[in-house]
Design a protein around this motif. Structure first.
Motif, PDB file in Angstrom:
ATOM      1  N   THR A 178       0.745  -1.354  -0.197  1.00  0.00           N
ATOM      2  CA  THR A 178      -0.100   0.055   0.024  1.00  0.00           C
ATOM      3  C   THR A 178       0.772   1.268   0.165  1.00  0.00           C
ATOM      4  O   THR A 178       0.520   2.288  -0.906  1.00  0.00           O
ATOM      5  CB  THR A 178      -0.845  -0.175   1.465  1.00  0.00           C
ATOM      6  N   LEU A 181       2.339   1.625  -3.426  1.00  0.00           N
ATOM      7  CA  LEU A 181       1.468   2.182  -4.377  1.00  0.00           C
ATOM      8  C   LEU A 181       1.002   3.600  -4.104  1.00  0.00           C
ATOM      9  O   LEU A 181       0.884   4.173  -5.358  1.00  0.00           O
ATOM     10  CB  LEU A 181      -0.033   1.420  -4.357  1.00  0.00           C
ATOM     11  N   ILE A 182       0.862   3.967  -3.037  1.00  0.00           N
ATOM     12  CA  ILE A 182       0.609   5.546  -2.749  1.00  0.00           C
ATOM     13  C   ILE A 182       1.722   6.473  -3.281  1.00  0.00           C
ATOM     14  O   ILE A 182       1.648   7.516  -4.004  1.00  0.00           O
ATOM     15  CB  ILE A 182       0.138   5.747  -1.061  1.00  0.00           C
ATOM     16  N   GLY A 185       1.670   6.390  -6.919  1.00  0.00           N
ATOM     17  CA  GLY A 185       0.654   7.311  -7.529  1.00  0.00           C
ATOM     18  C   GLY A 185       0.926   8.885  -7.347  1.00  0.00           C
ATOM     19  O   GLY A 185       0.813   9.411  -8.312  1.00  0.00           O
ATOM     20  N   ILE A 186       1.518   9.239  -6.108  1.00  0.00           N
ATOM     21  CA  ILE A 186       1.589  10.444  -5.936  1.00  0.00           C
ATOM     22  C   ILE A 186       2.653  11.264  -6.806  1.00  0.00           C
ATOM     23  O   ILE A 186       2.719  12.034  -7.501  1.00  0.00           O
ATOM     24  CB  ILE A 186       1.932  10.854  -4.463  1.00  0.00           C
ATOM     25  N   LEU A 188       3.832  10.044  -9.619  1.00  0.00           N
ATOM     26  CA  LEU A 188       3.387   9.937 -10.966  1.00  0.00           C
ATOM     27  C   LEU A 188       2.408  11.071 -11.478  1.00  0.00           C
ATOM     28  O   LEU A 188       2.754  11.623 -12.578  1.00  0.00           O
ATOM     29  CB  LEU A 188       2.619   8.808 -11.406  1.00  0.00           C
ATOM     30  N   VAL A 189       1.448  11.367 -10.560  1.00  0.00           N
ATOM     31  CA  VAL A 189       0.533  12.715 -10.754  1.00  0.00           C
ATOM     32  C   VAL A 189       1.460  13.689 -10.594  1.00  0.00           C
ATOM     33  O   VAL A 189       1.293  14.773 -11.687  1.00  0.00           O
ATOM     34  CB  VAL A 189      -0.690  12.457  -9.722  1.00  0.00           C
TER      35      VAL A 189
END
Length: 438
Positions: A178, A181-182, A185-186, A188-189
Motif C-alpha cells: 500500500t 502504491l501510494i 501514484g503521488i 506519477l501525478v
C-alpha cells in the motif's frame, strides 16, 4: 542461524550493540577533535564548490550520457520494478517474500551506498523517471512551486520511517504494498503535473539519494565531464531550499529513535502504558516525531547562535549550514544499518532469485547461503560502528567549520560556531550511547 523479526520486520539495532569501552573511546575522540578544530584549524575557507574535480577520460562521460546507455538502464529499471512487483503480489505471502528486504534494506540503505559511490543514482533508476522517459510527455500543469522546496520529500521520508518504526505492523506485506502504491501514484501525478522537477524536489528517494551523493567523490564539472574530486568541495553544493533542514532532521532523528526504541527502558515503558497495537503505534509515532523535531530545533538554534549578522542572514544560516549534517546522517545510517545491508541484503537478493517461491534459480543465486560475517565477528562490527559515527562527526565538524569561516564576520568566526560544535558533539554522544544502550 535464524533471523528474528522485530519491530520493523527485519531485525533491530540490538543485533550488534557496541561495548561500553568502545563508546567511551569514540566519544573522547569526537570531543577532542571538535575543539581542536575550533581552536587550531585553518582560519580561511579551504573548500570551494566551484573547484573542478579531476576529469575522467572523455569516453567515460560519452558512455554514461549515451542514449543507448540511458535506454538500457530505463529498460532494466522497469524490468526490475516488475520483478519486485511480481514477488510482492504473487510471491509467498509470508516471511519468505523478498519485498520487505528490498524495501527496507536494498532501497533504504543500499541507495545510500550506491549514491556515495556513483552519485545521485535514483535519477537514473527511478521507475517514475523511467516511465516519464518512455512516454516523453511534458507536464500538463504549472511549474513546481518554489515555496514548497523539499517539504514534500521530507513528508515522504517521514512516511517511510513511520511505516518502518511506528506503524502497527511494519513487516506486513499489504502495508508495504500500500505504501509503495501510494508513493508511485503521488509521484506519477506530480511528475505529470510539474515535470521532472517534482522528482528532483518532492520524490523522497531522489532527495535522499541527492543528499547522500553530496559526500561522493564523483561529480560533474561545469563542462559536464564526469570527474573525481574532494568530497568536501562537493558537500557544499547541496541545494539550499525550504525544507532541507527538515529532510536531514527526519533522517537523523529517525535513526536515533530506532536505536532508542530498542533500549530496555523504552520497551518497558511502552509495555506499561500501552494496551494495544494502536496505542503502541501512537506512542512510537510521538517518539519518532519528537526526535526529528529535537534535531531540527537544536540545529536551527545552533546555526543562528552567532553575532555580527542581520536578521535576514540569521534566518538563512540553518539552510546554508545544513550540508554539515550529511556526514553525521550517513555515518549513523551505516553504523546503525550495516548488519542489514551486509546480511539482510544477501537474504533479499537470494529471495529475489525465486520471487514466486517456485524453485527458480535466476543467475544461480537461489542456492547461495547468507554469510553472517558481522554477526559472527562482533568486535569487527562494533569497531566499524564506532568508526562510522566518529568519522561522520569529524567530517561534519570540518564542513561546519569551513562554512562558518565563509559566512560569519571575522570577529565571530570562533565564538559563532561554538554552539554548532557543541550540538554536533551532542548528536555524536547520543548516537554512541544509543548504539551501546541498544
Amino acid at each position: 542461524m535464524t533471523t528474528t523479526v522485530l519491530a520493523h520486520g527485519l531485525g533491530g539495532s540490538t543485533d550488534l550493540p557496541i561495548p561500553f569501552t568502545y563508546a567511551l573511546i569514540g566519544a573522547a575522540w569526537a570531543l577532542t577533535f571538535t575543539f581542536a578544530v575550533v581552536a587550531l584549524a585553518w582560519r580561511k575557507p579551504k573548500f570551494d564548490t566551484a573547484r573542478p574535480g579531476r576529469a575522467l577520460p572523455a569516453a567515460v562521460t560519452r558512455v554514461v550520457d549515451a542514449t543507448a546507455t540511458r535506454w538500457v538502464l530505463t529498460a532494466l529499471t522497469l524490468v526490475l520494478t516488475a520483478w519486485v512487483a511480481m514477488a510482492a503480489f504473487f510471491g509467498p505471502q509470508n516471511s519468505d517474500n523478498a519485498l520487505p528486504g528490498v524495501f527496507y534494506v536494498l532501497l533504504w540503505v543500499g541507495l545510500v551506498a550506491l549514491s556515495l559511490v556513483f552519485g545521485p543514482v535514483w535519477r537514473v533508476i527511478s521507475p517514475v523517471r523511467a516511465l516519464h522517459r518512455i512516454t516523453g510527455r511534458p507536464s500538463v500543469g504549472r511549474s513546481y512551486p518554489d515555496r514548497l522546496g523539499y517539504w514534500p520529500a521530507a513528508a515522504g521520508l517521514f512516511a517511510f520511517v513511520w511505516l518502518e518504526l511506528a506503524s502497527p505492523d511494519p513487516g506486513s506485506l499489504p502495508a508495504i504494498r500500500t505504501w509503495l502504491l501510494i508513493y508511485l501514484g503521488i509521484t506519477l501525478v506530480g511528475t505529470l503535473w510539474c515535470g521532472t522537477r517534482w522528482c528532483a524536489r518532492a520524490d523522497p528517494f531522489e532527495v535522499y539519494s541527492v543528499v547522500a551523493s553530496r559526500l561522493s567523490p564523483m561529480r560533474r564539472n561545469a563542462d559536464g565531464r564526469i570527474a573525481i574530486g574532494n568530497p568536501f568541495d562537493h558537500l557544499g553544493t547541496l541545494p539550499v531550499r525550504p525544507g532541507i533542514v527538515a529532510v536531514l532532521s527526519v533522517l537523523l532523528g529517525s535513526t536515533a529513535f530506532d536505536s532508542f526504541s530498542a533500549t530496555p527502558s523504552f520497551r518497558n515503558f511502552s509495555d506499561r502504558v500501552t494496551d494495544s497495537a494502536v496505542t503502541a503505534s501512537l506512542l512510537r509515532t510521538a517518539g519518532l516525531l519528537l526526535f526529528a523535531v529535537v534535531v531540527a530545533v537544536s540545529f536551527t538554534l545552533a546555526a543562528r547562535c552567532t553575532g555580527g549578522v542581520d536578521p535576514q542572514q540569521r534566518r538563512e544560516l540553518p539552510g546554508k549550514m545544513a550540508h554539515s549534517l550529511i556526514p553525521i546522517v550517513i555515518g549513523y545510517v551505516f553504523a546503525h544499518y550495516l548488519t542489514y545491508l551486509v546480511e539482510r541484503g544477501q537474504e533479499a537478493i537470494i529471495r529475489l532469485a525465486d520471487p514466486l517461491g517456485h524453485g527458480w534459480n535466476v543467475l544461480g543465486l537461489a542456492d547461495n547461503e547468507v554469510s553472517y560475517v558481522l554477526s559472527m565477528h562482533p568486535a569487527v562490527g562494533a569497531t566499524l560502528k564506532v568508526g562510522f559515527v566518529v568519522a561522520g562527526h569529524i567530517a561534519g565538524v570540518i564542513a561546519a567549520h569551513d562554512r562558518s569561516l565563509a559566512l560569519l564576520p571575522r570577529a565571530h568566526q570562533v565564538t559563532g560556531q561554538l554552539a554548532m560544535m557543541l550540538v554536533m558533539v551532542g548528536y555524536t554522544f547520543m548516537g554512541l550511547y544509543l548504539l551501546f544502550g541498544g
